[in-house]
Enzyme design. Structure first.
Site, PDB file in Angstrom:
ATOM      1  N   ASP A  78      63.699 -12.158  21.829  1.00 46.45           N
ATOM      2  CA  ASP A  78      64.113 -13.508  21.466  1.00 46.45           C
ATOM      3  C   ASP A  78      62.838 -14.343  21.341  1.00 46.45           C
ATOM      4  O   ASP A  78      61.770 -13.918  21.801  1.00 46.45           O
ATOM      5  CB  ASP A  78      65.027 -14.066  22.559  1.00 46.45           C
ATOM      6  CG  ASP A  78      65.422 -15.502  22.307  1.00 46.45           C
ATOM      7  OD1 ASP A  78      65.774 -15.822  21.159  1.00 46.45           O
ATOM      8  OD2 ASP A  78      65.371 -16.295  23.260  1.00 46.45           O
ATOM      9  N   ASP A 277      66.187 -14.657  27.370  1.00 48.71           N
ATOM     10  CA  ASP A 277      66.333 -15.508  28.554  1.00 48.71           C
ATOM     11  C   ASP A 277      67.553 -16.413  28.523  1.00 48.71           C
ATOM     12  O   ASP A 277      67.834 -17.091  29.494  1.00 48.71           O
ATOM     13  CB  ASP A 277      65.086 -16.382  28.710  1.00 48.71           C
ATOM     14  CG  ASP A 277      65.045 -17.516  27.692  1.00 48.71           C
ATOM     15  OD1 ASP A 277      65.422 -17.272  26.531  1.00 48.71           O
ATOM     16  OD2 ASP A 277      64.653 -18.634  28.068  1.00 48.71           O
ATOM     17  N   ASP A 281      71.668 -14.536  24.530  1.00 49.71           N
ATOM     18  CA  ASP A 281      71.082 -13.197  24.532  1.00 49.71           C
ATOM     19  C   ASP A 281      71.902 -12.205  25.361  1.00 49.71           C
ATOM     20  O   ASP A 281      71.677 -10.991  25.288  1.00 49.71           O
ATOM     21  CB  ASP A 281      69.651 -13.237  25.109  1.00 49.71           C
ATOM     22  CG  ASP A 281      68.723 -14.106  24.288  1.00 49.71           C
ATOM     23  OD1 ASP A 281      68.743 -13.968  23.049  1.00 49.71           O
ATOM     24  OD2 ASP A 281      67.984 -14.910  24.873  1.00 49.71           O
TER      25      ASP A 281
END
Length: 335
Positions: A78, A277, A281
């Site tokens: 990410d 995080d 996700d």
């Protein structure tokens, strides 16, 4: 001197098949004589390996994560909070026809008071620093990964990326050039819609972590394929990817899209790790062969992952604390 032993060593002694019979009995004797090899050594090695990882800020949920991490050949990352600091700063607001910049900031900040996104916090902080009075939204709903919606003073508000605007049928073309110019500089751009009409755009920047470039370089040197998947605009993602040497970039992806990306790579025979995080996700973290959560991220992300980097630093799996550490950890397990 030992006639009995000598006779027993002959393969034709004992019931048929004599060799199999002898082997089974030999194994039975070893198991009975050395129970600690099965009952103590295996859990002890796992405990030592887990403890060794913890001293380096790498928390493993189970032994499977330790074993699978060494097999990983593809890492999906990410952007916000993983590659970047996760503490974006507000840059500017630009109003569409009929709206000035301060009004766009006021409406966006009022709506964002209920959001947990880092950029939302930056927008709210910027409004308060300008002494802009914020109103409490009458209604609030978070569309994970694409933005937020709500109601304020009887007007329907929506703040998010182009995916949310497309979902609501909001035309972003009038400010597309301005938004693209901001993205080309690496900024994250949010669109504000009032009653399903574009009211303006807001931009924020999130600096890349000082350690990210080093971590990614080490991972690539180890033969790991690095892929970025972010909810930010594709142009923003490419700008950050170019800075970090990431060639494969996916922008404006929803949580379900990240999950599909993991499954697609797995179907190609890849062993996939996912690092993230945020709440958006979580599905991909849970589906990956190894989910890697940043310790600075959300509880949902950490609960969905098999491994947590306490310091939120990708070097935890990429340098002496990571790749070499896994070698040491597995060596300890095997011994």
């Amino acid at each position: 001197m030992f006639p009995i032993a000598s006779e027993m060593a002959k393969p034709w002694i004992g019931p048929e098949p004599s060799w199999v019979y002898g082997l089974i009995n030999a194994v039975a004797v070893l198991i009975i004589a050395c129970p600690c090899a099965l009952g103590l050594a295996t859990p002890m090695s796992i405990m030592v390996a887990t403890g060794r990882g913890a001293t380096h800020g790498v928390l493993f949920r189970d032994a499977a994560a330790i074993e699978n991490l060494r097999k990983v050949d593809t890492l999906i990352v990410d952007k916000t909070g993983t590659l970047t600091e996760g503490r974006p700063s507000f840059e500017k607001a630009i109003g569409a026809d009929g709206f000035d910049a301060d009004e766009v900031l006021r409406l966006a900040a009022s709506l964002d008071q209920g959001s947990e996104h880092p950029l939302a916090a930056a927008i709210v902080t910027a409004a308060r620093e300008k002494n802009i009075v914020l109103d409490k939204p009458e209604q609030f709903d978070s569309a994970s990964g694409i933005g937020v919606r709500g109601a304020l003073a009887g007007k329907a508000l929506a703040l998010g990326n182009t995916a949310l605007m497309e979902q609501l049928g909001v035309d972003v073309a009038p400010m597309a050039a301005q938004a693209e110019a901001l993205r080309a500089e690496g900024a994250s751009v949010m669109h504000l819609a009032v009653d399903e009409k574009l009211a303006g755009i807001l931009a924020g920047s999130d600096p890349v972590k000082a350690t990210t470039a080093e971590a990614l370089a080490t991972l690539r040197k180890a033969g790991i394929r690095v892929v970025m998947a972010t909810g930010d605009g594709l142009t923003t993602a490419r700008a950050v990817g170019q800075r970090l040497g990431i060639d494969e970039v996916h922008g404006e992806v929803k949580p379900a899209d990240k999950l599909k990306l993991v499954e697609k790579l797995q179907s190609e025979g890849r062993v996939v790790a996912m690092a993230g995080d945020g709440i958006n996700d979580a599905p991909a973290l849970a589906r990956a062969d190894v989910g890697i959560a940043m310790g600075s991220g959300t509880d949902v992300a950490m609960n969905s992952a098999q491994l947590t980097l306490v310091k939120g630093d990708l070097r935890g799996i990429a340098t002496e604390d990571g790749i070499k550490l896994i070698d040491k950890v597995e060596s300890g397990m095997n011994n």
